[in-house]
Design a protein around this motif. Sequence first.
Motif, short mmCIF file in Angstrom:
data_model
loop_
_atom_site.label_atom_id
_atom_site.label_comp_id
_atom_site.label_asym_id
_atom_site.label_seq_id
_atom_site.Cartn_x
_atom_site.Cartn_y
_atom_site.Cartn_z
N LYS A 89 -20.64 -20.46 89.47
CA LYS A 89 -19.77 -20.38 90.65
C LYS A 89 -18.34 -20.77 90.31
O LYS A 89 -17.38 -20.15 90.77
N LEU A 90 -18.19 -21.83 89.48
CA LEU A 90 -16.84 -22.30 89.15
C LEU A 90 -16.09 -21.34 88.24
O LEU A 90 -14.87 -21.21 88.33
N LYS A 91 -16.81 -20.66 87.36
CA LYS A 91 -16.17 -19.71 86.45
C LYS A 91 -15.51 -18.56 87.21
O LYS A 91 -14.56 -17.94 86.71
N ALA A 92 -16.00 -18.27 88.40
CA ALA A 92 -15.42 -17.20 89.21
C ALA A 92 -14.01 -17.54 89.68
O ALA A 92 -13.26 -16.65 90.10
N PRO A 145 -11.93 -22.56 98.92
CA PRO A 145 -10.63 -21.86 98.98
C PRO A 145 -9.99 -21.78 97.59
O PRO A 145 -10.12 -22.71 96.79
N GLU A 146 -9.30 -20.72 97.34
CA GLU A 146 -8.66 -20.50 96.04
C GLU A 146 -7.63 -21.59 95.75
O GLU A 146 -7.53 -22.08 94.62
N PHE A 147 -6.86 -21.99 96.77
CA PHE A 147 -5.80 -22.98 96.55
C PHE A 147 -6.39 -24.34 96.16
O PHE A 147 -5.83 -25.07 95.36
N LEU A 148 -7.58 -24.69 96.73
CA LEU A 148 -8.21 -25.97 96.42
C LEU A 148 -8.73 -25.98 94.98
O LEU A 148 -8.58 -26.98 94.26
N ALA A 149 -9.31 -24.85 94.56
CA ALA A 149 -9.79 -24.73 93.18
C ALA A 149 -8.63 -24.82 92.20
O ALA A 149 -8.71 -25.50 91.17
N GLN A 150 -7.52 -24.15 92.54
CA GLN A 150 -6.35 -24.18 91.66
C GLN A 150 -5.74 -25.58 91.60
O GLN A 150 -5.35 -26.05 90.53
N PHE A 151 -5.69 -26.26 92.73
CA PHE A 151 -5.15 -27.62 92.76
C PHE A 151 -6.01 -28.56 91.93
O PHE A 151 -5.49 -29.38 91.17
N VAL A 196 -15.37 -29.76 95.79
CA VAL A 196 -15.19 -28.44 95.17
C VAL A 196 -16.54 -27.84 94.79
O VAL A 196 -16.82 -26.65 95.04
N ILE A 197 -17.43 -28.65 94.22
CA ILE A 197 -18.75 -28.15 93.80
C ILE A 197 -19.58 -27.73 95.02
O ILE A 197 -20.21 -26.67 95.03
N VAL A 198 -19.59 -28.57 96.06
CA VAL A 198 -20.37 -28.26 97.27
C VAL A 198 -19.86 -26.97 97.92
O VAL A 198 -20.64 -26.08 98.29
#
Length: 677
Positions: A217-220, A448-454, A438-440
């Motif tokens: 999921k995170l690799k996406a 959200p994309e912005f949260l993953a990027q942050f 983030v994992i949950v």
Amino acid sequence: MKPLNSTVIKLTFSLASGILATHLLSITLRQSIYGTLIFLLVFTISFLISKRQYKKTIWFGVSTYCLLCFIGTLTYNFHNQKNFKTHYSHTLLDNDISHQLTLKIREQLKSSLYHDKYIVDLLKKDKRKTCGKLLLYIKNDSTQHKYNVDDLLYTYAQLQPTSVRLNPNQFDYKSYLEKQHIYHQVYANQRSILTLKSERNTVLGYAQDLRQKINAKLKAFNFKPEELAIINALLLGQRQDMSQNIYNDYVNAGAVHILAVSGLHIGIILMILQVVLKPIEYLKYGKFIKVSFLLILLWSFAIIAGLSASVTRAVTMFSIVAIALHSNRLTNIYNTLTISIFILLLCQPMFLFDVGFQMSYLAVFAIVSIQPLLYKLWAPKWKIQDYLWKISTVTIAAQIGVVPISLYYFHQFPSLFFISNLAIIPFLGIILGLGILVIVLALLNSLPEFLAQFFGNLINLMNTLVGWVAQQEAFLVTAISFGVAHILVYYTLTIAIIRLYTRQNYRRWLFLLITIVMVQSVMLWYEYKNSHSKFVVFHKRRHSIIAEKRNATLHVFDNLDSIAIKNDKLITNFSIGHFINTISRDSIKSVYVFKGQILLVIDSLAVYNIKSFRPDIVLLRNSPRLNLERLIDSIEPKLIIADGSNYKSYISRWEATCQKRQLPFHQTGKKGAFIIK
């Protein structure tokens, strides 16, 4: 606060003493059972007598501690699978052949340059049910897939003893594996392995599936490989995919403890859960329900993190802390910590020899005992100053607790540890909390994309900071010689200083002065111990290294280039172990004289025309083409040595010749380094 319960500490010390004695003295299972039964009888009799007399006698106390000591020996032996009748070692011969092996993947280790490594359970050997753990090496192949926990494999291979230490002061990997009850290893390749079953049927297997799903999921979200590696280390307890460069940066910056899910992480997670679950306390039986939820969540996290040694001991420790915090009885933190040690050693006695176990508890004990004293040295006026001062005192106290153990095992001290810790630890709660969120959200497909990027940028910023601190090599003190006696006197000195600081009197001053004399005595003893001379022919594949030690000076003769010798740990480890101050390098000579013995070196040119002297020892290096029988007849040496620079076929031929002539033959690849003292 309830006073310190010294009985708990004494009982735990007795249990640990029994485990240590069994390891050092090889106490058998039968001896453990007999000793336990005898002292159980003595304990019962002394208990009945003291109960009748309404007071405890000294014999009651002695019998209790002796009983706990033998319970420690019993615990050690019960966890040693070699004591089981079905252990595979009972059916192994000295010259063992290949066997049909049915293996079950237990744990995936970090891959090396040439092999993928796994810890496996041996279920069957030649269709006979067995038990025991093995180390499985599978040759790297770009087309092969990784095996997962619970995979059932079949192969036809030979059980080989784990590799022995070949050079002095080298890391003893064999001893390290034996502490995990691993005594043999298996080498295989993808083509020689048949997968029988690939289904999850244990908690650890399901946990690995969940970790793989999280990573997918995170690799996406296009996390960089180094960011994913840190996320796996911080939140999932897995460091297999971490590059050696990043790991070394954290080591050199004094922040490697951040990468291992340990007491620091579990403590922060417990604090977060305490706040999140606070409303439950207002319900009927709220405290009981809250503690139950805390324990379930903590142990669920431990299972997801793979139930590694560091995670297990941290969750056990903080489970007891959580219960103590929500009980109506006043408790002492030292008693709570000691009880957790007692429970852990009963369940896993080999934790006693685990470096992480030792460092974790020493750090925690130092924090709860030293940090309050440091904090009182200054009373900041502003809240931000107070917060930073608290973090600083916690970091310094933890370092005081672990420095001697760290110097003994790792022989280096990062002077800038407080910078990396001061910059990371205040925000580690945010990083862990945000990481869990983030994992949950990723598992729920709602990230959200912005949260993953942050979050990725936050991890990258932490890596950059640690990398900068690690690059300040002038502040990294390496190759520090530190022995067991140093550890003992260091902790004794620390205790003496703390006791004197809290209250001054004649006895405490006397204790401090005696401790200072002990420190000086240890320094003099190590200086005397290492004042002898030594001549060593090391084992090094494809190369030759010879060293002559005289007092604290080491003269090294080798055929390595300057970069190779700088990166090679062989000489560094020897220098640290023998308290060497000065090292000089030179090319390999043809003749060496040491303690009246003459050593002749014969290289690939095979030139050994000598008339003026008769050598006692001959060293063969770089595969010389010679007639060994003719050499023996002409020189008549007392010993032949073959180092790691020779072809194996040549060594086998030379060994056969020496056996035929009844001449001692020393192969460094089998017997280890050759040493003249």
